[in-house]
Design an enzyme around this catalytic site. Structure first.
Site, mmCIF file in Angstrom:
data_model
loop_
_atom_site.group_PDB
_atom_site.id
_atom_site.type_symbol
_atom_site.label_atom_id
_atom_site.label_comp_id
_atom_site.label_asym_id
_atom_site.label_seq_id
_atom_site.Cartn_x
_atom_site.Cartn_y
_atom_site.Cartn_z
ATOM 1 N N GLU A 291 0.814 -1.225 0.000
ATOM 2 C CA GLU A 291 0.000 0.000 0.000
ATOM 3 C C GLU A 291 0.839 1.263 0.000
ATOM 4 O OE1 GLU A 291 -3.769 -1.080 2.810
ATOM 5 O OE2 GLU A 291 -1.867 -0.673 3.740
ATOM 6 N N CYS A 362 -1.266 33.544 11.266
ATOM 7 C CA CYS A 362 -0.990 34.230 12.526
ATOM 8 C C CYS A 362 -0.530 33.240 13.589
ATOM 9 C CB CYS A 362 -2.220 34.994 12.974
ATOM 10 S SG CYS A 362 -2.721 36.196 11.745
HETATM 11 C C1 LIG Z 1 -0.705 5.755 5.664
HETATM 12 C C2 LIG Z 1 -0.879 4.335 5.338
HETATM 13 C C3 LIG Z 1 -0.282 3.802 4.200
HETATM 14 C C4 LIG Z 1 0.612 4.613 3.295
HETATM 15 O O1 LIG Z 1 1.784 5.001 3.916
HETATM 16 P P1 LIG Z 1 2.903 5.772 3.051
HETATM 17 O O2 LIG Z 1 3.950 6.059 4.052
HETATM 18 O O3 LIG Z 1 2.251 7.006 2.538
HETATM 19 O O4 LIG Z 1 3.342 4.845 1.979
HETATM 20 C C5 LIG Z 1 -0.508 2.490 3.905
HETATM 21 N N1 LIG Z 1 -1.292 1.728 4.694
HETATM 22 C C6 LIG Z 1 -1.896 2.216 5.795
HETATM 23 C C7 LIG Z 1 -2.737 1.340 6.602
HETATM 24 C C8 LIG Z 1 -1.702 3.521 6.157
HETATM 25 O O5 LIG Z 1 -2.290 3.988 7.262
#
Ligand SMILES: *Cc1c(COP(=O)(O)O)cnc(C)c1O
Length: 432
Positions: A291, A362
């Site tokens: 992911e 600000c």
């Molecule tokens: C934020 C997140 C990602 C992505 O993380 P990156 O550092 O942007 O690659 C993937 N999986 C989950 C569950 C996340 O919370």
């Protein structure tokens, strides 16, 4: 020096992104302005997709973690490159569905989904609801029963790995608001419970060990820990899961000295570990998901600002003020994030002026970077901050009733608006 290969400097000494002169972009669209290279985003997507071909014979997919940058156009782009999409709120889910992402390709994360969000996800037919806590199970079961459907889920597991240390301190990660604990047996209990529920089908497990990780070892270690657990589940419950989601977190370059690892190397190292662990435990290789969020869009984006006053305080520091700030990029104010800044209309000149870049909000803490080297700035110059594609627009606010800037996508010398700039009317739309 320019961090990303979508950036260059032309004969006029102007910074160029994917064939577009940033000075022209600022003139055409105004500042502040987010600019994203579509070419760079697509190239990165393709590198991830082809890594799955190389390492898993295509048995798996990258999923774009859209909290890094969420708008309709980015969903269309990643979808057309063959990625799935991860969302973490009803709002991201809505945007993805509006952009035409099939619900079956959406993975819904979140550590405290509301009942409304769960019902929305189930009614929409989201392909994978990633359950963060056992109590979510009952809510999903109820929503699925009311819809006479079966919800596909996976569990977010805390594998007990601290990605930011070499020795994987276990307790470090047990103290996290995300996920279900593996080591205490909570995760096994949750799996056991899910398997008894008739409106839920448990397809696999998920872990995500951190963000901006610049080492391979934590990813390899996480894969091994998760597959050991897969073997334990098979032995105790007789169940073998379809997929394993190993999360995101691949680091990008914010400064020249950041030592990033090519994504292909992470993928290859993890694949070796997955295959050898599956062999040792006599498990079929599951479908693998990763992911990435930051690494898909981060280096593809820059932000353009116009320099206002330059305040030189002798013996203290030089404040260079810009027409943006923490409302379009809160990351320095939040956690002192590193960035590279330069004067886009003097990109060929030496960066020998030490500046603190201050926003227009600000708040004294409204800074973008402190003590950073720039070309000598003057009022009216175009200041650019690099690697702002991730967690900038998506973290923007209307503090001081500032307007969120437009976002322009560029490709092979052409530019187009993908998010319009806000207007004053937008600000009062919900005021009564
Ligand atoms: C934020 C997140 C990602 C992505 O993380 P990156 O550092 O942007 O690659 C993937 N999986 C989950 C569950 C996340 O919370």
């Amino acid at each position: 020096m320019l961090i990303s290969d979508c950036l260059s400097c032309n004969d006029a000494g102007h910074l160029v992104i994917s064939g577009c002169d940033t000075v022209d972009l600022a003139r055409q669209y105004g500042t502040p302005l987010y600019v994203m290279s579509e070419d760079k985003i697509r190239e990165t997507c393709r590198r991830y997709v082809s890594s799955f071909q190389t390492n898993y014979g295509g048995n798996g997919r990258p999923i774009y973690a859209s909290k890094a940058f969420s708008c309709k156009e980015i969903y269309r782009i990643v979808l057309s490159e063959g990625l799935d999409v991860e969302v973490v709120s009803g709002g991201e889910l809505y945007t993805a569905l509006q952009a035409g992402v099939p619900a079956s390709k959406i993975h819904f994360q979140g550590n405290n989904k509301s009942i409304g969000e769960i019902v929305y996800a189930v009614e929409s037919g989201v392909g994978d609801i990633v359950v963060d806590h056992p109590s979510e199970l009952m809510q999903i079961q109820r929503a699925a029963a009311e819809n006479s459907t079966v919800a596909s889920i996976s569990f977010r597991i805390k594998p007990g790995i601290d990605a930011h240390t070499h020795d994987f301190i276990r307790t470090g990660q047990i103290d996290s608001k995300f996920g279900i604990d593996l080591i205490s047996g909570e995760a096994m209990e949750a799996v056991r419970t899910a398997l008894t529920m008739d409106h839920i089908v448990l397809k696999g497990l998920h872990c995500h060990i951190g963000s901006q990780i610049l080492e391979k070892e934590p990813f390899v270690h996480a894969a091994e820990v998760m597959l050991d657990f897969y073997a334990q589940i098979r032995d105790e419950l007789g169940v073998v899961f379809e997929h394993l989601n190993l999360g995101g977190g691949f680091g990008i370059k914010y400064r020249d000295e950041d030592l990033t690892i090519p994504y292909e190397e992470y993928m290859a190292a993890v694949s070796v570990a997955v295959h050898s662990k599956c062999k040792a435990k006599e498990l079929p290789t599951p479908k693998i998901f990763i992911e990435p969020g930051r690494s898909i869009v981060g280096e593809a984006g820059i932000t353009l600002y116009t320099v206002g006053s330059v305040k030189e305080i002798p013996g203290v520091r030089n404040y260079v003020t810009i027409d943006g700030g923490m409302f379009d990029n809160p990351r320095y104010a939040l956690y002192q994030a590193d960035y590279t800044c330069l004067i886009a209309n003097k990109a060929d000149q030496p960066a020998d002026y030490i500046a603190t870049i201050a926003g227009k909000c600000c708040e004294s803490g409204d800074l973008i970077q402190e003590h950073t080297a720039l070309q000598t700035p003057m009022e009216g110059d175009l200041l650019v901050v690099l690697s702002t594609g991730a967690y900038n627009y998506s973290m923007a606010s209307n503090y001081n009733r500032n307007l969120k800037p437009a976002c322009v996508m560029v490709s092979e010398g052409e530019s187009r608006i993908v998010i319009k700039a806000e207007t004053y009317e937008d600000l009062v739309r919900n005021d009564v």
